[in-house]
Design a protein around this motif. Structure first.
Motif, PDB file in Angstrom:
ATOM      1  N   GLY A 133       0.801  -1.210   0.000  1.00 46.70           N
ATOM      2  CA  GLY A 133       0.000   0.000   0.000  1.00 46.70           C
ATOM      3  C   GLY A 133       0.840   1.268   0.000  1.00 46.70           C
ATOM      4  N   TYR A 134       0.127   2.380   0.071  1.00 43.03           N
ATOM      5  CA  TYR A 134       0.780   3.698   0.056  1.00 43.03           C
ATOM      6  C   TYR A 134       1.719   3.861   1.251  1.00 43.03           C
ATOM      7  CZ  TYR A 134       1.021   8.835   0.509  1.00 43.03           C
ATOM      8  OH  TYR A 134       1.450  10.141   0.642  1.00 43.03           O
ATOM      9  N   ALA A 135       1.218   3.593   2.439  1.00 44.00           N
ATOM     10  CA  ALA A 135       2.008   3.813   3.651  1.00 44.00           C
ATOM     11  C   ALA A 135       3.220   2.895   3.696  1.00 44.00           C
ATOM     12  CB  ALA A 135       1.148   3.611   4.895  1.00 44.00           C
ATOM     13  N   VAL A 138       5.806   4.205   1.194  1.00 42.69           N
ATOM     14  CA  VAL A 138       6.433   5.426   1.695  1.00 42.69           C
ATOM     15  C   VAL A 138       7.438   5.104   2.801  1.00 42.69           C
ATOM     16  CG1 VAL A 138       6.025   7.580   2.953  1.00 42.69           C
ATOM     17  CG2 VAL A 138       4.569   6.975   1.020  1.00 42.69           C
ATOM     18  N   ALA A 139       7.076   4.175   3.691  1.00 44.05           N
ATOM     19  CA  ALA A 139       8.005   3.774   4.755  1.00 44.05           C
ATOM     20  C   ALA A 139       9.280   3.181   4.167  1.00 44.05           C
ATOM     21  CB  ALA A 139       7.332   2.765   5.683  1.00 44.05           C
ATOM     22  N   ARG A 140       9.142   2.410   3.097  1.00 41.96           N
ATOM     23  CA  ARG A 140      10.318   1.832   2.432  1.00 41.96           C
ATOM     24  C   ARG A 140      11.184   2.928   1.833  1.00 41.96           C
ATOM     25  NH1 ARG A 140      14.058  -1.310   2.108  1.00 41.96           N
ATOM     26  NH2 ARG A 140      14.333  -2.879   0.482  1.00 41.96           N
ATOM     27  N   ILE A 141      10.554   3.917   1.222  1.00 41.84           N
ATOM     28  CA  ILE A 141      11.293   5.042   0.635  1.00 41.84           C
ATOM     29  C   ILE A 141      12.044   5.810   1.721  1.00 41.84           C
ATOM     30  CG2 ILE A 141      11.004   7.283  -0.515  1.00 41.84           C
ATOM     31  CD1 ILE A 141       8.537   5.888  -1.960  1.00 41.84           C
ATOM     32  N   GLN A 142      11.368   6.035   2.849  1.00 44.92           N
ATOM     33  CA  GLN A 142      12.000   6.758   3.943  1.00 44.92           C
ATOM     34  C   GLN A 142      13.202   6.001   4.501  1.00 44.92           C
ATOM     35  OE1 GLN A 142       8.516   7.243   6.418  1.00 44.92           O
ATOM     36  NE2 GLN A 142       8.135   9.308   5.677  1.00 44.92           N
ATOM     37  N   GLU A 143      13.146   4.679   4.477  1.00 46.00           N
ATOM     38  CA  GLU A 143      14.274   3.872   4.936  1.00 46.00           C
ATOM     39  C   GLU A 143      15.457   3.962   3.970  1.00 46.00           C
ATOM     40  OE1 GLU A 143      12.623   0.013   5.234  1.00 46.00           O
ATOM     41  OE2 GLU A 143      11.471   0.428   7.064  1.00 46.00           O
ATOM     42  N   LEU A 144      15.173   4.058   2.678  1.00 44.94           N
ATOM     43  CA  LEU A 144      16.222   4.049   1.664  1.00 44.94           C
ATOM     44  C   LEU A 144      16.846   5.426   1.440  1.00 44.94           C
ATOM     45  CD1 LEU A 144      14.388   1.783  -0.928  1.00 44.94           C
ATOM     46  CD2 LEU A 144      16.430   1.149   0.360  1.00 44.94           C
ATOM     47  N   ALA A 145      16.076   6.477   1.661  1.00 42.34           N
ATOM     48  CA  ALA A 145      16.544   7.828   1.359  1.00 42.34           C
ATOM     49  C   ALA A 145      17.714   8.222   2.253  1.00 42.34           C
ATOM     50  CB  ALA A 145      15.400   8.828   1.521  1.00 42.34           C
ATOM     51  N   GLY A 217       8.130   9.794  12.852  1.00 42.22           N
ATOM     52  CA  GLY A 217       7.994   8.383  12.512  1.00 42.22           C
ATOM     53  C   GLY A 217       7.469   8.182  11.106  1.00 42.22           C
ATOM     54  N   HIS A 218       6.991   6.977  10.813  1.00 37.95           N
ATOM     55  CA  HIS A 218       6.494   6.624   9.481  1.00 37.95           C
ATOM     56  C   HIS A 218       4.992   6.878   9.375  1.00 37.95           C
ATOM     57  CE1 HIS A 218      10.309   5.009   8.307  1.00 37.95           C
ATOM     58  NE2 HIS A 218      10.310   4.085   9.242  1.00 37.95           N
ATOM     59  N   PHE A 219       4.494   6.789   8.158  1.00 38.70           N
ATOM     60  CA  PHE A 219       3.054   6.838   7.934  1.00 38.70           C
ATOM     61  C   PHE A 219       2.403   5.610   8.607  1.00 38.70           C
ATOM     62  CE2 PHE A 219       4.298  10.027   5.124  1.00 38.70           C
ATOM     63  CZ  PHE A 219       3.221  10.625   4.500  1.00 38.70           C
ATOM     64  N   GLU A 228      -1.936  10.712   4.729  1.00 36.36           N
ATOM     65  CA  GLU A 228      -1.230  11.990   4.824  1.00 36.36           C
ATOM     66  C   GLU A 228      -1.903  12.948   5.804  1.00 36.36           C
ATOM     67  OE1 GLU A 228      -3.808  12.350   1.025  1.00 36.36           O
ATOM     68  OE2 GLU A 228      -2.871  10.800   2.255  1.00 36.36           O
ATOM     69  N   CYS A 229      -3.215  12.850   5.958  1.00 37.16           N
ATOM     70  CA  CYS A 229      -3.915  13.726   6.914  1.00 37.16           C
ATOM     71  C   CYS A 229      -3.450  13.423   8.341  1.00 37.16           C
ATOM     72  CB  CYS A 229      -5.420  13.534   6.798  1.00 37.16           C
ATOM     73  SG  CYS A 229      -6.092  13.929   5.167  1.00 37.16           S
ATOM     74  N   ASP A 230      -3.393  12.142   8.650  1.00 44.31           N
ATOM     75  CA  ASP A 230      -2.905  11.736   9.974  1.00 44.31           C
ATOM     76  C   ASP A 230      -1.446  12.147  10.157  1.00 44.31           C
ATOM     77  OD1 ASP A 230      -2.799   9.873  12.461  1.00 44.31           O
ATOM     78  OD2 ASP A 230      -1.232   9.077  11.146  1.00 44.31           O
ATOM     79  N   PHE A 231      -0.635  11.949   9.110  1.00 44.94           N
ATOM     80  CA  PHE A 231       0.787  12.261   9.234  1.00 44.94           C
ATOM     81  C   PHE A 231       0.999  13.761   9.434  1.00 44.94           C
ATOM     82  CE2 PHE A 231       5.151  12.912   7.767  1.00 44.94           C
ATOM     83  CZ  PHE A 231       5.810  11.910   8.462  1.00 44.94           C
ATOM     84  N   CYS A 232       0.248  14.581   8.704  1.00 44.33           N
ATOM     85  CA  CYS A 232       0.377  16.043   8.862  1.00 44.33           C
ATOM     86  C   CYS A 232      -0.025  16.467  10.270  1.00 44.33           C
ATOM     87  CB  CYS A 232      -0.472  16.770   7.824  1.00 44.33           C
ATOM     88  SG  CYS A 232       0.200  16.755   6.157  1.00 44.33           S
ATOM     89  N   LEU A 233      -1.048  15.836  10.824  1.00 46.00           N
ATOM     90  CA  LEU A 233      -1.448  16.140  12.203  1.00 46.00           C
ATOM     91  C   LEU A 233      -0.309  15.816  13.162  1.00 46.00           C
ATOM     92  CD1 LEU A 233      -3.535  16.925  14.344  1.00 46.00           C
ATOM     93  CD2 LEU A 233      -4.382  14.557  14.254  1.00 46.00           C
ATOM     94  N   ARG A 234       0.329  14.690  12.952  1.00 44.41           N
ATOM     95  CA  ARG A 234       1.440  14.306  13.821  1.00 44.41           C
ATOM     96  C   ARG A 234       2.635  15.239  13.645  1.00 44.41           C
ATOM     97  NH1 ARG A 234       1.912   8.631  11.524  1.00 44.41           N
ATOM     98  NH2 ARG A 234       3.944   8.651  12.542  1.00 44.41           N
ATOM     99  N   VAL A 235       2.862  15.701  12.420  1.00 42.20           N
ATOM    100  CA  VAL A 235       3.927  16.679  12.180  1.00 42.20           C
ATOM    101  C   VAL A 235       3.673  17.934  13.001  1.00 42.20           C
ATOM    102  CG1 VAL A 235       4.883  18.263  10.435  1.00 42.20           C
ATOM    103  CG2 VAL A 235       4.596  15.836   9.893  1.00 42.20           C
ATOM    104  N   ARG A 236       2.445  18.417  12.971  1.00 41.67           N
ATOM    105  CA  ARG A 236       2.107  19.642  13.685  1.00 41.67           C
ATOM    106  C   ARG A 236       2.128  19.435  15.204  1.00 41.67           C
ATOM    107  NH1 ARG A 236      -3.197  20.182  11.924  1.00 41.67           N
ATOM    108  NH2 ARG A 236      -3.364  22.138  13.064  1.00 41.67           N
TER     109      ARG A 236
END
Length: 256
Positions: A133-135, A138-145, A217-219, A228-236
């Motif tokens: 899935g999307y999350a 994205v978590a895999r991308i964040q690990e590789l970046a 953390g991750h999505f 992304e809505c949940d993640f943006c809330l956690r960012v803030r």
């Protein structure tokens, strides 16, 4: 001072000279002298570092990720869009989720292989043996970046703005309170001094500070949609801000 140091030039003129050869009134009196060099020591090593710093600002490194699931033609379009519109020294991680239709999956892999042929080592194929899935992608991308900022694109976008990547990253450079930024716009915009704050943006394209991500953390893969809505809330909630750059236009086909 060695001869190698004395022969360092700037705009065709010697920069490091014996005192007797300096311009009367000091180096600042030379009309060819760049005052931006005032804040570093005037020796060959500092000059070389300053020059390298200027080169880095011209061509930053940026890791970009794509979560791929089906839509091989749109994926190929997205990859071409990255290559044509990006100005950073980019590396593209394509996380390929498994599609139940093997014909579609084969077409997706063929599109990625074509991209590798066209763009070489800039394109990285990351196969998944299930649909994470999307999350999960994205978590895999964040690990590789590895770069300071991480960019993300869905597999069905068309970038309209040349230099989209540098423009989005530049906001994170200038406003350190921003942890995540989106193109086009976002929900409930608030005008700040120099940028537009938003409560959340749509997750088909964004750039994220790795430092912010290390705190947040991750999505959340358990949500299922609109992560992304949940993640943006956690960012803030972590003390960062989300922002949008309306001058950067990215079209989304909304097929994934």
């Amino acid at each position: 001072m060695t001869e190698a140091v004395m022969t360092v030039t700037y705009r065709g003129r010697p920069l490091f000279m014996p005192p007797a050869e300096r311009v009367p009134g000091g180096l600042e009196a030379d009309p060819n002298y760049d005052p931006r060099f005032d804040n570093v020591r005037r020796d060959a090593l500092s000059w070389q570092r300053w020059q390298k710093g200027r080169e880095r600002t011209k061509m930053r490194r940026l890791d970009i990720g794509i979560a791929s699931y089906g839509s091989p033609d749109l994926l190929a379009q997205t990859i071409r869009s990255v290559a044509e519109k990006s100005t950073c020294d980019w590396c593209l991680f394509i996380v390929c989720n498994q599609h139940p239709d093997q014909a579609v999956q084969s077409a997706v892999i063929a599109a990625i292989r074509t991209a590798i042929v066209n763009y070489g080592e800039r394109v990285k194929f990351i196969p998944e043996y299930s649909n994470t899935g999307y999350a999960g992608a994205v978590a895999r991308i964040q690990e590789l970046a590895e770069t300071e900022y991480i960019a993300y694109l869905d597999n069905d976008v068309l970038i309209q703005t040349h230099g989209w990547d540098e423009t989005l990253c530049s906001y994170l450079d200038r406003f350190h309170e921003i942890g995540m930024i989106f193109p086009n716009g976002g929900a409930y915009p608030i005008s700040r001094d120099g940028y537009q704050e938003i409560q959340w943006g749509v997750g088909y394209c964004w750039v994220l500070s790795r430092y912010c991500q290390s705190m947040v953390g991750h999505f959340d893969a358990t949500i299922g949609h609109q992560n992304e809505c949940d993640f943006c809330l956690r960012v803030r909630m972590a003390g960062w801000r989300c922002a949008a750059a309306p001058e950067v236009r990215v079209d989304h086909m909304a097929t994934s």
